[in-house]
Design a protein around this motif. Structure first.
Motif, PDB file in Angstrom:
ATOM      1  N   ALA A 106       0.826  -1.204   0.000  1.00 25.11           N
ATOM      2  CA  ALA A 106       0.000   0.000   0.000  1.00 25.11           C
ATOM      3  C   ALA A 106       0.861   1.256   0.000  1.00 25.11           C
ATOM      4  CB  ALA A 106      -0.923  -0.004   1.225  1.00 25.11           C
ATOM      5  N   PHE A 107       1.947   1.240   0.773  1.00 27.67           N
ATOM      6  CA  PHE A 107       2.840   2.398   0.838  1.00 27.67           C
ATOM      7  C   PHE A 107       3.440   2.719  -0.530  1.00 27.67           C
ATOM      8  CE2 PHE A 107       7.280   3.875   1.321  1.00 27.67           C
ATOM      9  CZ  PHE A 107       7.031   5.126   1.869  1.00 27.67           C
ATOM     10  N   TYR A 108       3.994   1.717  -1.188  1.00 23.60           N
ATOM     11  CA  TYR A 108       4.613   1.960  -2.494  1.00 23.60           C
ATOM     12  C   TYR A 108       3.582   2.291  -3.567  1.00 23.60           C
ATOM     13  CZ  TYR A 108       9.328   0.801  -1.041  1.00 23.60           C
ATOM     14  OH  TYR A 108      10.558   0.830  -0.428  1.00 23.60           O
ATOM     15  N   THR A 109       2.366   1.773  -3.420  1.00 18.71           N
ATOM     16  CA  THR A 109       1.308   2.089  -4.389  1.00 18.71           C
ATOM     17  C   THR A 109       0.943   3.560  -4.333  1.00 18.71           C
ATOM     18  OG1 THR A 109       0.376  -0.152  -4.304  1.00 18.71           O
ATOM     19  CG2 THR A 109      -1.094   1.624  -5.042  1.00 18.71           C
TER      20      THR A 109
ATOM     21  N   VAL B 191      -3.053   4.344   5.306  1.00 19.52           N
ATOM     22  CA  VAL B 191      -1.744   3.672   5.317  1.00 19.52           C
ATOM     23  C   VAL B 191      -0.934   4.068   6.548  1.00 19.52           C
ATOM     24  CG1 VAL B 191       0.436   3.371   4.055  1.00 19.52           C
ATOM     25  CG2 VAL B 191      -1.728   3.441   2.815  1.00 19.52           C
ATOM     26  N   SER B 192      -1.191   5.261   7.108  1.00 17.15           N
ATOM     27  CA  SER B 192      -0.475   5.702   8.311  1.00 17.15           C
ATOM     28  C   SER B 192      -0.658   4.739   9.473  1.00 17.15           C
ATOM     29  CB  SER B 192      -0.946   7.103   8.732  1.00 17.15           C
ATOM     30  OG  SER B 192      -0.583   8.068   7.776  1.00 17.15           O
ATOM     31  N   GLY B 193      -1.750   3.992   9.469  1.00 16.88           N
ATOM     32  CA  GLY B 193      -1.975   2.997  10.512  1.00 16.88           C
ATOM     33  C   GLY B 193      -0.931   1.897  10.491  1.00 16.88           C
ATOM     34  N   TYR B 194      -0.284   1.711   9.348  1.00 23.49           N
ATOM     35  CA  TYR B 194       0.822   0.758   9.251  1.00 23.49           C
ATOM     36  C   TYR B 194       2.174   1.437   9.398  1.00 23.49           C
ATOM     37  CZ  TYR B 194       4.498  -1.911   6.954  1.00 23.49           C
ATOM     38  OH  TYR B 194       5.696  -2.516   6.666  1.00 23.49           O
ATOM     39  N   THR B 195       2.422   2.468   8.595  1.00 23.19           N
ATOM     40  CA  THR B 195       3.765   3.052   8.532  1.00 23.19           C
ATOM     41  C   THR B 195       4.223   3.646   9.853  1.00 23.19           C
ATOM     42  OG1 THR B 195       2.802   5.126   7.690  1.00 23.19           O
ATOM     43  CG2 THR B 195       3.620   3.539   6.063  1.00 23.19           C
ATOM     44  N   SER B 196       3.321   4.234  10.610  1.00 17.65           N
ATOM     45  CA  SER B 196       3.712   4.955  11.823  1.00 17.65           C
ATOM     46  C   SER B 196       4.218   4.042  12.925  1.00 17.65           C
ATOM     47  CB  SER B 196       2.535   5.790  12.342  1.00 17.65           C
ATOM     48  OG  SER B 196       1.447   4.940  12.663  1.00 17.65           O
ATOM     49  N   ILE B 197       3.735   2.790  12.968  1.00 15.12           N
ATOM     50  CA  ILE B 197       4.060   1.925  14.103  1.00 15.12           C
ATOM     51  C   ILE B 197       4.664   0.591  13.706  1.00 15.12           C
ATOM     52  CG2 ILE B 197       2.312   2.958  15.578  1.00 15.12           C
ATOM     53  CD1 ILE B 197       0.555   0.505  15.036  1.00 15.12           C
TER      54      ILE B 197
END
Length: 471
Positions: free
Chosen positions: A294-297, A386-392
């Motif tokens: 999701a981040f790279y997308t 996506v911040s729900g994944y990247t941040s933590i």
């Protein structure tokens, strides 16, 4: 580490070596963790507590700045490849030259798992600080090689060979940086602020990407196209090398984490110890798969998507990407801090549920959007999710493993998963598009997020079951 004054009636039977000035009790287990809530009556509280906090923040800052420099150097290659492709390869077809630089970029990506393995081993054996210094030194060397290597017309085939060598060094560096910096930030932060401080890993990652983009825009505005092709493309690599030297100096002043200094000597090889934690390894793979895709997308691929699929101009797609990335960067510490209040698992589950439900609607609507603001709000909505994944994600992985294999346990499975899912995101998206099935990519992203959601729903909340607090 808390320091206790000697108290004779409690420590009269004290034996063994003193370590770091701390006294150990017999017959009573004393917690020296950040979450210690009480001291024996009469115990002296170290008057240097504020200084220790300041030192901790200084170390976190130094580690974060180094991470930013590493990611700047990593992204600046892609940002300026259009200009230096002709310098390293024989004159001829421009597309062939760009494909060659893209292939070398991919080689760097494939080196990331090796970097995660080697630097993870080094960090768990010699210390987080030593590994972080080695990592930024490798990145500095890679940037210098690219900046100083003469063109193909001067040294022939040695030019692309040196470019490959430089990219190998950078791949090793950035592959090892993630696991080591995630471990360092998580161990250095206090228990109550661990999610907040570890989120700065993605703050600096995104800021490195934004700085690379800003340098490109500034040079495009100040130099002619001929100057950029002739020598201007070397400037960002020189900047990266100089910044790496500064980061190396800052990292020299970092303190080693208490978790590492207190760990016992390994009784077997680190890889064998790592294999004793298959559940944790598969958890890292599962929680990374959907998040990294999701981040790279929505970051690296989205600029091309807006041009090739939506039909926007390159200028509009660039400004939308820059604006959304900046706001996305600002979100990281907010969501990381929230995880310190409500736990990691609810935030991961929120990402998994929202990502599974809204990926297809967001990308399908974005396909037909006409306005700049419409595209901006749709991409921003996706990045909030996506911040729900990247941040933590960094702190969650670090909290899964014991000290002796933490950097290796975080870095190796993460790098492998990113190479498989994140590194191929753009290729898979373009493959679906070239075969007239672009919506298939939307469902592919949705499926991967749904798989990660299963991991989030079944795993324990690492805030409550952290291996860092039980070291």
């Amino acid at each position: 580490m808390n320091h206790f004054a000697p108290i004779w009636h409690t420590f009269c039977n004290h034996r063994g070596k003193q370590r770091s000035g701390a006294l150990h009790k017999n017959n009573e287990k004393v917690s020296l963790m950040d979450n210690a809530t009480s001291l024996p009556t009469g115990a002296a509280i170290a008057p240097t507590a504020e200084k220790t906090t300041a030192s901790r923040l200084k170390s976190i800052f130094s580690g974060s700045i180094g991470n930013m420099v590493e990611w700047y150097d990593w992204y600046v290659y892609a940002a300026f490849s259009l200009y230096f492709a002709k310098a390293f390869f024989p004159a001829g077809d421009t597309t062939a030259q760009l494909l060659n630089t893209a292939a070398i970029f991919a080689v760097g990506f494939l080196m990331r798992p090796i970097g995660g393995w080697l630097m993870g081993l080094y960090a768990d054996r010699k210390g987080r600080k030593a590994a972080l210094m080695a990592s930024v030194l490798l990145m500095c060397a890679g940037s210098l090689v690219i900046a100083l290597t003469p063109g193909y017309e001067t040294i022939g085939v040695a030019a692309p060979i040196l470019l490959v060598l430089a990219r190998l060094l950078q791949g090793l560096s950035v592959g090892g940086e993630y696991g080591t910096s995630a471990t360092y930030l998580s161990e250095m932060a206090s228990k109550e602020r661990r999610g907040f401080f570890s989120s700065f890993q993605y703050v600096t990652l995104i800021s490195g990407q934004l700085i690379a983009l800003a340098v490109l825009i500034i040079l495009q505005q100040t130099l002619t196209t001929e100057q950029l092709y002739a020598w201007g493309w070397r400037v960002p690599f020189v900047i990266g090398a100089l910044c790496a030297v500064v980061a190396l100096y800052l990292r020299r002043g970092m303190e080693e984490t208490t978790s590492f200094t207190k760990k016992e000597k390994a009784k077997e090889s680190l890889m064998r110890t790592l294999m004793r934690h298959p559940k944790e390894l598969m958890t890292v793979v599962g929680l990374t798969m959907g998040g990294t895709l999701a981040f790279y997308t929505y970051t690296t691929y989205m600029q091309k998507y807006l041009v090739n699929t939506v039909g926007m101009s390159i200028t509009d797609s660039t400004t939308i990407s820059a604006a959304t990335l900046f706001l996305f960067m600002c979100l990281q510490p907010l969501v990381g801090g929230l995880s310190d209040k409500i736990g990691r698992r609810p935030i991961l589950i929120a990402f998994g549920v929202l990502g599974t439900l809204f990926t297809v609607p967001i990308l399908s609507t974005l396909h037909t959007v006409q306005s700049w603001w419409g595209a901006f709000f749709l991409i921003m909505a996706a990045l909030i999710i996506v911040s729900g994944y990247t941040s933590i994600n960094a702190v969650v992985k670090a909290e899964l493993f014991p000290t002796e294999i933490r950097a290796l346990g975080v870095g190796l499975p993460y790098a492998l998963t990113v190479s498989i899912f994140g590194g191929t995101a753009e290729y898979v998206a373009l493959w679906f598009k070239s075969n007239g099935m672009e919506t298939g990519f939307y469902w592919y992203v949705t499926g991967c997020i749904a798989c990660s959601l299963l991991v989030y729903a079944t795993m324990k909340d690492t805030k409550q079951h952290s291996r860092i607090t039980t070291d």
